[in-house]
Design a protein around this motif. Structure first.
Motif, PDB file in Angstrom:
ATOM      1  N   HIS A 126     -62.024  -0.312 -27.764  1.00 25.01           N
ATOM      2  CA  HIS A 126     -62.703  -0.509 -28.452  1.00 25.01           C
ATOM      3  C   HIS A 126     -62.319  -0.460 -29.972  1.00 25.01           C
ATOM      4  O   HIS A 126     -62.935  -1.354 -30.927  1.00 25.01           O
ATOM      5  CB  HIS A 126     -63.751   0.686 -28.571  1.00 25.01           C
ATOM      6  CG  HIS A 126     -63.120   2.038 -28.354  1.00 25.01           C
ATOM      7  ND1 HIS A 126     -62.470   2.634 -27.468  1.00 25.01           N
ATOM      8  CD2 HIS A 126     -62.868   3.234 -29.322  1.00 25.01           C
ATOM      9  CE1 HIS A 126     -61.624   3.808 -27.681  1.00 25.01           C
ATOM     10  NE2 HIS A 126     -61.940   4.144 -28.877  1.00 25.01           N
ATOM     11  N   ASP A 174     -61.804  -4.135 -30.153  1.00 28.22           N
ATOM     12  CA  ASP A 174     -62.730  -5.107 -30.392  1.00 28.22           C
ATOM     13  C   ASP A 174     -63.121  -5.219 -31.776  1.00 28.22           C
ATOM     14  O   ASP A 174     -63.327  -6.299 -32.332  1.00 28.22           O
ATOM     15  CB  ASP A 174     -64.016  -4.399 -29.528  1.00 28.22           C
ATOM     16  CG  ASP A 174     -63.530  -4.387 -28.138  1.00 28.22           C
ATOM     17  OD1 ASP A 174     -62.691  -5.162 -27.647  1.00 28.22           O
ATOM     18  OD2 ASP A 174     -64.223  -3.667 -27.341  1.00 28.22           O
ATOM     19  N   VAL A 224     -62.915  -8.475 -34.447  1.00 22.74           N
ATOM     20  CA  VAL A 224     -63.951  -9.213 -35.345  1.00 22.74           C
ATOM     21  C   VAL A 224     -63.598  -9.508 -36.805  1.00 22.74           C
ATOM     22  O   VAL A 224     -63.498 -10.387 -37.339  1.00 22.74           O
ATOM     23  CB  VAL A 224     -65.389  -8.622 -35.238  1.00 22.74           C
ATOM     24  CG1 VAL A 224     -66.075  -8.966 -36.279  1.00 22.74           C
ATOM     25  CG2 VAL A 224     -65.758  -8.612 -33.763  1.00 22.74           C
ATOM     26  N   ARG A 231     -60.886 -12.432 -27.906  1.00 24.06           N
ATOM     27  CA  ARG A 231     -61.275 -11.198 -27.603  1.00 24.06           C
ATOM     28  C   ARG A 231     -62.581 -11.017 -28.057  1.00 24.06           C
ATOM     29  O   ARG A 231     -63.609 -10.621 -27.429  1.00 24.06           O
ATOM     30  CB  ARG A 231     -60.382 -10.356 -28.059  1.00 24.06           C
ATOM     31  CG  ARG A 231     -60.991  -8.638 -27.660  1.00 24.06           C
ATOM     32  CD  ARG A 231     -59.870  -7.579 -28.254  1.00 24.06           C
ATOM     33  NE  ARG A 231     -60.201  -6.451 -27.644  1.00 24.06           N
ATOM     34  CZ  ARG A 231     -59.473  -5.848 -26.786  1.00 24.06           C
ATOM     35  NH1 ARG A 231     -58.618  -6.610 -25.905  1.00 24.06           N
ATOM     36  NH2 ARG A 231     -59.883  -4.682 -26.252  1.00 24.06           N
ATOM     37  N   ALA A 232     -62.913 -11.399 -29.425  1.00 25.89           N
ATOM     38  CA  ALA A 232     -64.064 -11.248 -29.917  1.00 25.89           C
ATOM     39  C   ALA A 232     -65.372 -12.019 -29.246  1.00 25.89           C
ATOM     40  O   ALA A 232     -66.363 -11.392 -29.003  1.00 25.89           O
ATOM     41  CB  ALA A 232     -64.208 -11.534 -31.363  1.00 25.89           C
ATOM     42  N   GLN A 267     -65.788 -12.701 -26.254  1.00 27.63           N
ATOM     43  CA  GLN A 267     -66.105 -11.845 -24.897  1.00 27.63           C
ATOM     44  C   GLN A 267     -66.950 -10.836 -24.980  1.00 27.63           C
ATOM     45  O   GLN A 267     -67.458 -10.061 -24.211  1.00 27.63           O
ATOM     46  CB  GLN A 267     -65.061 -11.727 -23.957  1.00 27.63           C
ATOM     47  CG  GLN A 267     -64.300 -13.248 -23.546  1.00 27.63           C
ATOM     48  CD  GLN A 267     -63.084 -13.150 -22.802  1.00 27.63           C
ATOM     49  OE1 GLN A 267     -63.313 -12.688 -21.774  1.00 27.63           O
ATOM     50  NE2 GLN A 267     -62.079 -13.284 -23.486  1.00 27.63           N
ATOM     51  N   LEU A 268     -67.211 -10.310 -26.384  1.00 27.63           N
ATOM     52  CA  LEU A 268     -67.846  -9.240 -26.497  1.00 27.63           C
ATOM     53  C   LEU A 268     -69.223  -9.367 -26.174  1.00 27.63           C
ATOM     54  O   LEU A 268     -70.083  -8.152 -26.275  1.00 27.63           O
ATOM     55  CB  LEU A 268     -67.639  -8.547 -27.851  1.00 27.63           C
ATOM     56  CG  LEU A 268     -66.240  -8.087 -28.144  1.00 27.63           C
ATOM     57  CD1 LEU A 268     -66.004  -7.770 -29.650  1.00 27.63           C
ATOM     58  CD2 LEU A 268     -65.951  -6.905 -27.411  1.00 27.63           C
ATOM     59  N   TYR A 270     -71.319  -4.182 -33.601  1.00 21.25           N
ATOM     60  CA  TYR A 270     -70.432  -3.780 -32.455  1.00 21.25           C
ATOM     61  C   TYR A 270     -71.168  -2.634 -31.632  1.00 21.25           C
ATOM     62  O   TYR A 270     -71.052  -2.453 -30.572  1.00 21.25           O
ATOM     63  CB  TYR A 270     -68.970  -3.434 -32.983  1.00 21.25           C
ATOM     64  CG  TYR A 270     -68.132  -3.076 -31.756  1.00 21.25           C
ATOM     65  CD1 TYR A 270     -67.787  -3.758 -30.662  1.00 21.25           C
ATOM     66  CD2 TYR A 270     -67.714  -1.718 -31.808  1.00 21.25           C
ATOM     67  CE1 TYR A 270     -67.056  -3.494 -29.723  1.00 21.25           C
ATOM     68  CE2 TYR A 270     -66.896  -1.101 -30.504  1.00 21.25           C
ATOM     69  CZ  TYR A 270     -66.786  -2.136 -29.562  1.00 21.25           C
ATOM     70  OH  TYR A 270     -65.730  -1.972 -28.431  1.00 21.25           O
ATOM     71  N   GLN A 316     -73.333  -3.124 -29.183  1.00 18.35           N
ATOM     72  CA  GLN A 316     -72.882  -3.622 -27.925  1.00 18.35           C
ATOM     73  C   GLN A 316     -72.275  -2.629 -27.088  1.00 18.35           C
ATOM     74  O   GLN A 316     -71.994  -2.732 -25.834  1.00 18.35           O
ATOM     75  CB  GLN A 316     -71.652  -4.634 -28.336  1.00 18.35           C
ATOM     76  CG  GLN A 316     -72.116  -5.835 -29.437  1.00 18.35           C
ATOM     77  CD  GLN A 316     -73.395  -6.410 -29.119  1.00 18.35           C
ATOM     78  OE1 GLN A 316     -73.615  -7.122 -28.127  1.00 18.35           O
ATOM     79  NE2 GLN A 316     -74.268  -6.651 -30.125  1.00 18.35           N
ATOM     80  N   MET A 317     -71.863  -1.406 -27.385  1.00 17.50           N
ATOM     81  CA  MET A 317     -71.186  -0.627 -26.844  1.00 17.50           C
ATOM     82  C   MET A 317     -71.687   0.210 -25.848  1.00 17.50           C
ATOM     83  O   MET A 317     -70.959   0.047 -24.785  1.00 17.50           O
ATOM     84  CB  MET A 317     -70.586   0.461 -28.032  1.00 17.50           C
ATOM     85  CG  MET A 317     -69.827   0.024 -28.975  1.00 17.50           C
ATOM     86  SD  MET A 317     -69.054   1.334 -29.988  1.00 17.50           S
ATOM     87  CE  MET A 317     -67.678   2.440 -28.988  1.00 17.50           C
ATOM     88  N   LEU A 373     -70.956  -2.169 -22.963  1.00 15.59           N
ATOM     89  CA  LEU A 373     -69.445  -2.429 -22.652  1.00 15.59           C
ATOM     90  C   LEU A 373     -68.865  -1.296 -22.041  1.00 15.59           C
ATOM     91  O   LEU A 373     -67.855  -1.589 -21.279  1.00 15.59           O
ATOM     92  CB  LEU A 373     -68.527  -2.799 -23.894  1.00 15.59           C
ATOM     93  CG  LEU A 373     -68.961  -4.236 -24.602  1.00 15.59           C
ATOM     94  CD1 LEU A 373     -68.430  -4.219 -26.076  1.00 15.59           C
ATOM     95  CD2 LEU A 373     -68.673  -5.343 -23.828  1.00 15.59           C
ATOM     96  N   TYR A 374     -69.141   0.048 -22.486  1.00 19.64           N
ATOM     97  CA  TYR A 374     -68.489   1.221 -22.006  1.00 19.64           C
ATOM     98  C   TYR A 374     -69.454   2.421 -21.736  1.00 19.64           C
ATOM     99  O   TYR A 374     -70.237   2.467 -22.223  1.00 19.64           O
ATOM    100  CB  TYR A 374     -67.644   1.710 -23.049  1.00 19.64           C
ATOM    101  CG  TYR A 374     -66.841   0.704 -23.743  1.00 19.64           C
ATOM    102  CD1 TYR A 374     -65.422   0.393 -22.892  1.00 19.64           C
ATOM    103  CD2 TYR A 374     -66.810   0.159 -24.819  1.00 19.64           C
ATOM    104  CE1 TYR A 374     -64.518  -0.689 -23.540  1.00 19.64           C
ATOM    105  CE2 TYR A 374     -65.835  -0.827 -25.323  1.00 19.64           C
ATOM    106  CZ  TYR A 374     -64.782  -1.262 -24.620  1.00 19.64           C
ATOM    107  OH  TYR A 374     -64.095  -1.983 -25.084  1.00 19.64           O
TER     108      TYR A 374
END
Length: 403
Positions: A202, A205, A209, A224-225, A227-228, A295, A298-299, A302-303
């Motif tokens: 994280h 991530d 950005v 990487r950014a 694919q978030l 972000y 989005q978390m 993602l997690y």
């Protein structure tokens, strides 16, 4: 040019010649080897070639501490050592424990159940009342035992120092439900072990950005950014966008026009606006706040443990607020990063009391008055990735009990 493995191979080949082995072994009256349970077959062959009769050869080790099979070590070296000589080597066991009490030794001596082990009976003169308890909770709250039976919580209520207590776990991820979720929310916690701060996904991530906005042609950060976003993967848009962005002289200016899947279009427009805003009109630390706000939304997708990971993002925000610019922030963070993830990031002051959270590995050599151990269940201790056969089960148990 020889690396470490080459040194062992050439050494083994040299002493395999009986005359050379006798000559080199004769240079040493005594050969002492520590941690013999962690040696491999090549190292054992060197010893036996130098001292085939065992005269002057002493090895020290503990078969219950053999935890490096994944590096080629074999516990058979120490188990078979006495019988390798005629007469057999003398075995001296060190069984008295000066640090633990009898109930703790009895509970921890599960490794005695191993089928292939040197017989040892650890004992201690330190008597105490029974001090080992177990509790179970539901699967969703495995780390929140009742306050009446939690050593650290009970000790805190009685006024004893939290630094004299600890919560241990096999893997850093096992502590996630406890981070920030102790029955006494006001208790400070410090976590040892686990990922370094900049190694946490994280944290990478958020920095991806920011680094993209700072330099639009940093390919790894861009990849990487991208694919978030939901619906954008390495094969569904990320590769094409990466090629276009890194090749275009306008950099971030054309993001909104990039070919992303239709399902990701709405989210992509918002993300493109964010990156363009960060690249065109840098304002620090407002830039970081914008990136974090996007972000953190989005978390949850993602997690699973996003609530714990948010603590690291907040720690990153505190660091950002001390830097005069984005460039300075990114540079100094790389040169001098925080040492660990959320539990340890932001250490309390030396005069503050705090509860210690630690992996078993990091706890080696430490002592506390009270210890809670999390997830003492099948699949966690030992890990379910080390239960393919009985030997791996015994090694996994050794890794958890001897510390």
């Amino acid at each position: 040019m020889l690396d470490y493995d080459d040194l062992l191979l050439y050494w083994a080949q040299m002493v395999a010649e009986p005359a050379l082995g006798e000559e080199i072994g004769g240079l040493f009256d005594h050969v002492l080897v520590d941690e013999y349970q962690d040696t491999n077959l090549l190292q054992a062959s060197i010893l036996l070639a130098m001292k085939p009769d065992g005269r002057g050869l002493t090895v020290v080790g503990d078969d219950a501490q053999s935890i490096y099979a994944f590096r080629g070590a074999t516990v058979r070296n120490i188990l078979d050592f006495p019988a390798a000589f005629e007469p057999p080597a003398q075995v001296v066991t060190l069984e008295q424990n000066y640090r633990s009490t009898r109930p703790i030794l009895a509970a921890a001596n599960v490794i005695a159940l191993a089928r292939r082990a040197l017989h040892q009976e650890p004992w201690s003169e330190c008597a105490s009342r029974p001090s080992v308890r177990a509790w179970c909770r539901s699967r969703t709250t495995p780390t929140r035992p009742p306050s009446s039976s939690t050593p650290c919580w009970r000790g805190a209520r009685r006024g004893s120092g939290l630094k004299q207590q600890a919560v241990l776990f096999r893997a850093s991820a096992h502590s996630a439900p406890r981070d920030g979720a102790h029955p006494a929310q006001h208790l400070l916690q410090v976590k040892f072990g686990g990922l370094k701060f900049l190694e946490a996904a994280h944290v990478k991530d958020v920095l991806a950005v920011l680094r993209w906005a700072e330099n639009p042609r940093t390919a790894s950060r861009v990849f990487r950014a991208i694919q978030l976003l939901a619906g954008v993967g390495p094969k569904t848009g990320a590769g094409r966008v990466l090629d276009n962005v890194c090749a275009a002289p306008e950099g971030c200016a054309l993001l909104a026009e990039q070919p992303v899947p239709d399902a990701a279009r709405a989210g992509w427009q918002e993300f493109a606006a964010l990156v363009e805003r960060l690249a065109e009109r840098p304002q620090w630390p407002a830039d970081f706040e914008l990136a974090c706000r996007w972000y953190e939304a989005q978390m949850p997708r993602l997690y699973d443990d996003f609530a714990v990971r948010v603590l690291d993002v907040q720690q990153l925000a505190r660091i950002a607020a001390t830097s005069p610019s984005r460039q300075r922030f990114l540079t100094e963070l790389t040169l001098d990063p925080p040492s660990a993830t959320s539990g340890e990031a932001g250490m309390p002051l030396l005069d503050e009391d705090y509860l210690i959270l630690s992996t078993m590995h990091s706890a080696k050599g430490q002592e506390w008055n009270a210890v809670s151990v999390l997830n003492v269940v099948d699949g966690c201790i030992p890990s379910d990735v080390a239960t393919r056969n009985s030997a791996e089960v015994e090694e996994g148990a050794a890794c958890c009990t001897w510390r």
